[in-house]
Scaffold this motif. Sequence first.
Motif, short mmCIF file in Angstrom:
data_model
loop_
_atom_site.label_atom_id
_atom_site.label_comp_id
_atom_site.label_asym_id
_atom_site.label_seq_id
_atom_site.Cartn_x
_atom_site.Cartn_y
_atom_site.Cartn_z
N ARG A 25 0.83 -1.20 0.00
CA ARG A 25 0.00 0.00 0.00
C ARG A 25 0.87 1.25 0.00
O ARG A 25 1.83 1.36 0.74
N ALA A 26 0.49 2.19 -0.85
CA ALA A 26 1.21 3.46 -0.88
C ALA A 26 0.75 4.31 0.30
O ALA A 26 -0.44 4.50 0.52
N ALA A 27 1.71 4.82 1.04
CA ALA A 27 1.39 5.60 2.24
C ALA A 27 0.57 6.82 1.87
O ALA A 27 0.94 7.61 1.00
N GLY A 28 -0.58 6.97 2.51
CA GLY A 28 -1.41 8.15 2.30
C GLY A 28 -2.27 8.12 1.06
O GLY A 28 -3.07 9.04 0.86
N ALA A 29 -2.13 7.11 0.22
CA ALA A 29 -2.92 7.06 -1.01
C ALA A 29 -4.36 6.67 -0.68
O ALA A 29 -4.58 5.76 0.11
N PRO A 30 -5.34 7.36 -1.26
CA PRO A 30 -6.74 7.00 -0.99
C PRO A 30 -7.05 5.63 -1.57
O PRO A 30 -6.62 5.29 -2.67
N ARG A 31 -7.79 4.85 -0.83
CA ARG A 31 -8.15 3.52 -1.29
C ARG A 31 -9.66 3.43 -1.49
O ARG A 31 -10.42 4.18 -0.89
N LEU A 32 -10.06 2.52 -2.33
CA LEU A 32 -11.48 2.34 -2.62
C LEU A 32 -12.12 1.56 -1.48
O LEU A 32 -11.77 0.40 -1.21
N ARG A 33 -13.08 2.20 -0.83
CA ARG A 33 -13.78 1.57 0.28
C ARG A 33 -14.73 0.51 -0.29
O ARG A 33 -15.66 0.84 -1.03
N THR A 34 -14.47 -0.74 0.06
CA THR A 34 -15.08 -1.86 -0.64
C THR A 34 -15.89 -2.75 0.30
O THR A 34 -15.43 -3.11 1.38
N ALA A 35 -17.09 -3.11 -0.15
CA ALA A 35 -17.92 -4.09 0.55
C ALA A 35 -17.86 -5.41 -0.20
O ALA A 35 -17.91 -5.43 -1.44
N VAL A 36 -17.76 -6.50 0.54
CA VAL A 36 -17.81 -7.84 -0.05
C VAL A 36 -19.09 -8.49 0.45
O VAL A 36 -19.29 -8.65 1.66
N LEU A 37 -19.97 -8.85 -0.48
CA LEU A 37 -21.25 -9.46 -0.12
C LEU A 37 -21.19 -10.95 -0.44
O LEU A 37 -21.04 -11.34 -1.59
N GLY A 38 -21.29 -11.75 0.60
CA GLY A 38 -21.13 -13.19 0.49
C GLY A 38 -19.82 -13.59 1.14
O GLY A 38 -18.77 -13.04 0.80
N ALA A 39 -19.87 -14.53 2.08
CA ALA A 39 -18.67 -14.94 2.79
C ALA A 39 -18.34 -16.40 2.54
O ALA A 39 -17.83 -17.09 3.39
N GLY A 40 -18.66 -16.86 1.32
CA GLY A 40 -18.34 -18.23 0.95
C GLY A 40 -16.87 -18.39 0.59
O GLY A 40 -16.05 -17.50 0.82
N TRP A 41 -16.57 -19.53 -0.01
CA TRP A 41 -15.18 -19.88 -0.29
C TRP A 41 -14.47 -18.84 -1.14
O TRP A 41 -13.33 -18.48 -0.87
N VAL A 42 -15.12 -18.34 -2.19
CA VAL A 42 -14.44 -17.41 -3.09
C VAL A 42 -14.08 -16.11 -2.38
O VAL A 42 -13.04 -15.52 -2.64
N SER A 43 -14.91 -15.67 -1.44
CA SER A 43 -14.58 -14.46 -0.69
C SER A 43 -13.46 -14.73 0.31
O SER A 43 -12.56 -13.91 0.48
N ARG A 44 -13.52 -15.90 0.95
CA ARG A 44 -12.48 -16.23 1.94
C ARG A 44 -11.11 -16.42 1.30
O ARG A 44 -10.09 -16.01 1.86
N THR A 45 -11.08 -17.05 0.12
CA THR A 45 -9.81 -17.45 -0.48
C THR A 45 -9.31 -16.47 -1.51
O THR A 45 -8.10 -16.35 -1.71
N VAL A 46 -10.22 -15.77 -2.17
CA VAL A 46 -9.82 -14.89 -3.26
C VAL A 46 -10.04 -13.42 -2.92
O VAL A 46 -9.09 -12.64 -2.78
N TRP A 47 -11.31 -13.02 -2.74
CA TRP A 47 -11.61 -11.59 -2.73
C TRP A 47 -11.07 -10.86 -1.52
O TRP A 47 -10.37 -9.84 -1.67
N VAL A 48 -11.34 -11.32 -0.33
CA VAL A 48 -10.89 -10.57 0.84
C VAL A 48 -9.36 -10.52 0.92
O VAL A 48 -8.78 -9.43 1.09
N PRO A 49 -8.63 -11.64 0.76
CA PRO A 49 -7.17 -11.54 0.81
C PRO A 49 -6.57 -10.64 -0.26
O PRO A 49 -5.67 -9.84 0.01
N LEU A 50 -7.08 -10.75 -1.49
CA LEU A 50 -6.50 -9.96 -2.58
C LEU A 50 -6.82 -8.48 -2.46
O LEU A 50 -5.97 -7.62 -2.72
N LEU A 51 -8.06 -8.17 -2.10
CA LEU A 51 -8.43 -6.76 -1.96
C LEU A 51 -7.67 -6.11 -0.81
O LEU A 51 -7.19 -4.97 -0.92
N GLU A 52 -7.52 -6.82 0.30
CA GLU A 52 -6.80 -6.28 1.44
C GLU A 52 -5.31 -6.08 1.15
O GLU A 52 -4.67 -5.19 1.70
#
Length: 402
Positions: A25-52
């Motif tokens: 993460r670039a220090a001080g750079a604005p980030r896109l505030r993101t909601a993830v809807l659905g906490a199944g496998w794809v969110s646990r393994t792909v979306w949340v780790p990669l977005l974070e």
Amino acid sequence: MSGSMSGTAHAPSGPAVDAGRSRPRAAGAPRLRTAVLGAGWVSRTVWVPLLEAHPAFEVTALVDADPAVARALVPPGRDIVVGTDPDDLLGLPLDFAVVALPNHLHVPVARTLLGRGVPVFVEKPVCRTTAEARALAAAARGGAGVYAGSAARHRADVQALAALLPSLGDLRALGLDWTRASGIPQRDGWFTDRRLAGGGALLDLGWHLLDVGLDLLGRPGVTDALGAVSGDWIGDADATADWSPRGRNRGTPAHTAGDPVEDTARGFLLTDTGVAVSIQARWASHQAVDSTTLTVEGTKGVAVLRGTFGFSPHRVPRSSLTVLRRGERTVVPLPDEPVGIEYARLVDDLARRLTRPAPSTTGTDGGSLAEIGVLAHCIERLYAAAGRTGPSPATPETWSAP
């Protein structure tokens, strides 16, 4: 690869996506505030780790019908809103949302978010019918963007195949095949219920195949379709995906929905450019491993790419790309990539598209509304040719998980 509103959807427990490859993460750079809807496998393994892990995104909300499942996804030390309904996001500042829910919730939830001006990425299959595709497009007219597209486009082996196409001359035929050895998703959940899922192997695996295949052909129109579907494996407990807890208990009798989906689909499309496209999508078979094969035939040669899309633990060991010209076979070298790296590239691509001055959802970008409509049209025509109508008119569009 839709998620589960109850956290009960399961997928292969193979290698997780390498989130560490993303830039810090670039220090001080604005980030896109993101909601993830659905906490199944794809969110646990792909979306949340990669977005974070990506400097352009910050997960600020997680929504699932099971709040305990959603809370389990919150990274340590992070203050993230956890909700059980899209309405829990009302008043929360959001720049982006990922819809990773059961198929029947994709469009109604995406429309709700778009109506609030929140751009959305919708997991595949983005929609179940052309009517849903039109409804999604109508909701996007307010200005918020819709993003989609199969991560398989970002695989190095697929890109290597695309680079070969000019050397094959005039293209005549394209073969698309994704066959699992034993991979029927959870049998007693929404995956196999046509009212909710909308379709089986064709909608699930075929969406990826057609997204990649039509992209290779330059996104032509489709003039004719033939299709056949079958469900010979759907009642066989031994054909259930063994990465699912249900699949591991082979003694459990098979249970199927009252209106089950197909486990196998075979089809044929003719494009308006004269290319014949054959497609086979199978959740179960007599094969020993899961494999994906793309075959492109032209007037100057035939190229065959064989590997395994997705995260299946029963994989072809390495992708291979060969070209046949007048009896001479040439092997094209391919990089040895980590399983799932294409999803990290997809997130990079999303960051680029979301942060540029004027993102487009109707042009040539992957996953545009126009492409979504074409994919839905092709799949709907294949089902119609096979004598399968769309989901029941009584299909629930409520938020509650089945």
